[in-house]
Design an enzyme around this catalytic site. Structure first.
Site, short mmCIF file in Angstrom:
data_model
loop_
_atom_site.label_atom_id
_atom_site.label_comp_id
_atom_site.label_asym_id
_atom_site.label_seq_id
_atom_site.Cartn_x
_atom_site.Cartn_y
_atom_site.Cartn_z
N GLU A 76 5.98 -15.81 -14.14
CA GLU A 76 6.29 -17.13 -14.69
C GLU A 76 6.28 -17.11 -16.22
O GLU A 76 7.16 -17.68 -16.87
CB GLU A 76 5.28 -18.17 -14.19
N CYS A 111 -0.81 -19.23 -15.14
CA CYS A 111 0.62 -19.56 -15.09
C CYS A 111 0.84 -21.03 -14.76
O CYS A 111 1.83 -21.62 -15.20
CB CYS A 111 1.32 -18.68 -14.07
N ALA A 187 -4.70 20.69 13.97
CA ALA A 187 -4.81 22.08 13.54
C ALA A 187 -4.88 22.95 14.78
O ALA A 187 -5.18 22.47 15.88
CB ALA A 187 -6.04 22.30 12.65
N ASP A 225 -8.58 22.90 3.30
CA ASP A 225 -7.17 22.87 2.89
C ASP A 225 -6.94 22.98 1.38
O ASP A 225 -5.81 23.23 0.96
CB ASP A 225 -6.51 21.58 3.38
#
Length: 371
Positions: A76, A111, A187, A225
């Protein structure tokens, strides 16, 4: 002129609904990540002419704006600034906004006050603000003689769905990602998992990372990982936005781990197994969307806590027959107690399939204190 605020007095729209559709389009130019919602605003000139049957003709667009992220003008304010810069008078105009104007002073001013002081006569918004800190804009406007109308639209609701869920629950919107074989394995029996899914699925996963505030894994996944948890483009370069990299668990992240040696988002280690504590810390850091990537123990913990809002299940046409499953025991002993979700979307990614499911709206959403 700032590119997030544009005068548009040469443009017309058929109706307020047309302006709302345009506001949604503008809002999508803002970032999907960050503490604030994506919002668009279109300011329409006052009604000048009506047809013989009383129908309102096309409306002239005076200015447009959208929010570019925390610390920048709200939509706005951006639209009002564009109007001022163009010398456009917005007194008596209609502001069409995707989200109820805020009534809160934070990084920027409220606003609702800005619209009222600018002389706007009417505000139409598509979604009521669920944030108790910023809500009340419509009430402020009405109290100062500005007409307000809530006009819900599916597109605007979807636009702020994750942010609104987070604001209402006082915790991040939680997405759990899984990548598994047809028989539910993440896995092989020897622990190897690269790669179950193909390149298209992995590329999509990077797109998701680039749109969330934080991505989390457990210390077991770090050890097994050695992930970087970066968001990358198809050419391998880093995406513009990098999520906060969160490691949950009490084991230290090794000095040589990719999380420490590769560029990416900030690394945050939370030495806890308490999901409520994790969510509370992230909420305090204004994380609105959390992607939980691994592994099965961490996904199980979030599911057990009842705080998962969305599932991203990547399924590959692969069979292993043995190996760890997608999730661990959830304490469910009968089908009547199964956790059930609503399928939102099914998408083919190369040879793989992505099923996106969302929490059923009738299921309670615990806050971080209740989890």
């Amino acid at each position: 002129m700032a590119d997030h605020a544009a005068p548009a007095h040469h443009r017309t729209v058929a109706s307020v609904d047309g302006a709302l559709a345009r506001a949604v389009e503008l809002a999508t130019r803002g970032p999907a990540w960050g503490p604030n919602p994506r919002v668009g605003c279109v300011i329409l000139a006052p009604v000048q002419d009506t047809a013989d049957d009383g129908a309102v003709g096309p409306r002239v667009v005076l200015a447009e704006g959208w929010h570019r992220g925390a610390g920048t003008p709200h939509a706005e304010a951006a639209a009002l600034a564009a109007a001022r810069e163009a010398g456009v008078d917005v007194r008596g105009a209609t502001a069409v906004v995707t989200l109820e104007p805020c009534n809160h002073t934070g990084r920027t001013g409220p606003c609702a006050v800005a619209l009222e002081q600018a002389g706007v006569a009417e505000v139409v918004y598509a979604v009521a603000d669920p944030n108790p800190v910023a809500a009340g804009g419509a009430d402020h406007l009405a109290a100062h003689g500005v007409r307000t109308e809530l006009r819900p639209t599916p597109a605007a609701t979807e636009l702020v769905r994750t942010w609104a869920t987070s604001a209402a629950a006082s915790r991040p919107y939680v997405i759990v990602k899984t990548a598994a074989t047809l028989d539910g394995r993440v896995a092989a029996a020897d622990g190897t998992s690269r790669w179950i899914t193909g390149p298209e699925a992995r590329a999509h996963a990077h797109e998701v990372r680039a749109a969330v505030d934080a991505v989390a894994v457990g210390t077991g996944t770090v050890a097994a990982d050695d992930p970087a948890l970066t968001a990358r483009r198809p050419d391998g370069t880093l995406a513009e936005h990098q999520p906060l990299r969160v490691v949950v668990g009490r084991r230290d992240v090794p000095d040589g781990a990719r999380l420490r040696t590769e560029a990416g988002g900030e690394l945050l280690q939370l030495a806890t197994h308490d999901v409520a504590e994790v969510l509370a810390v992230l909420a305090a850091r204004e994380v609105r969307t959390l992607l939980v990537e691994g592994g099965p123990r961490l996904a199980t913990a979030f599911l057990e806590a009842g705080v998962v809002d969305e599932l991203h299940a990547y399924v590959a046409p692969v069979l292993l027959g043995a190996g760890p499953g997608v999730v661990g025991g959830l304490g469910i002993t009968t089908i009547a107690d199964a956790l059930r979700w609503r399928t939102h979307d099914v998408r083919r990614l190369g040879d793989d399939v992505l099923l996106t499911a969302r929490s059923h709206p009738s299921r309670p959403r615990p806050t971080s204190q209740e989890a």
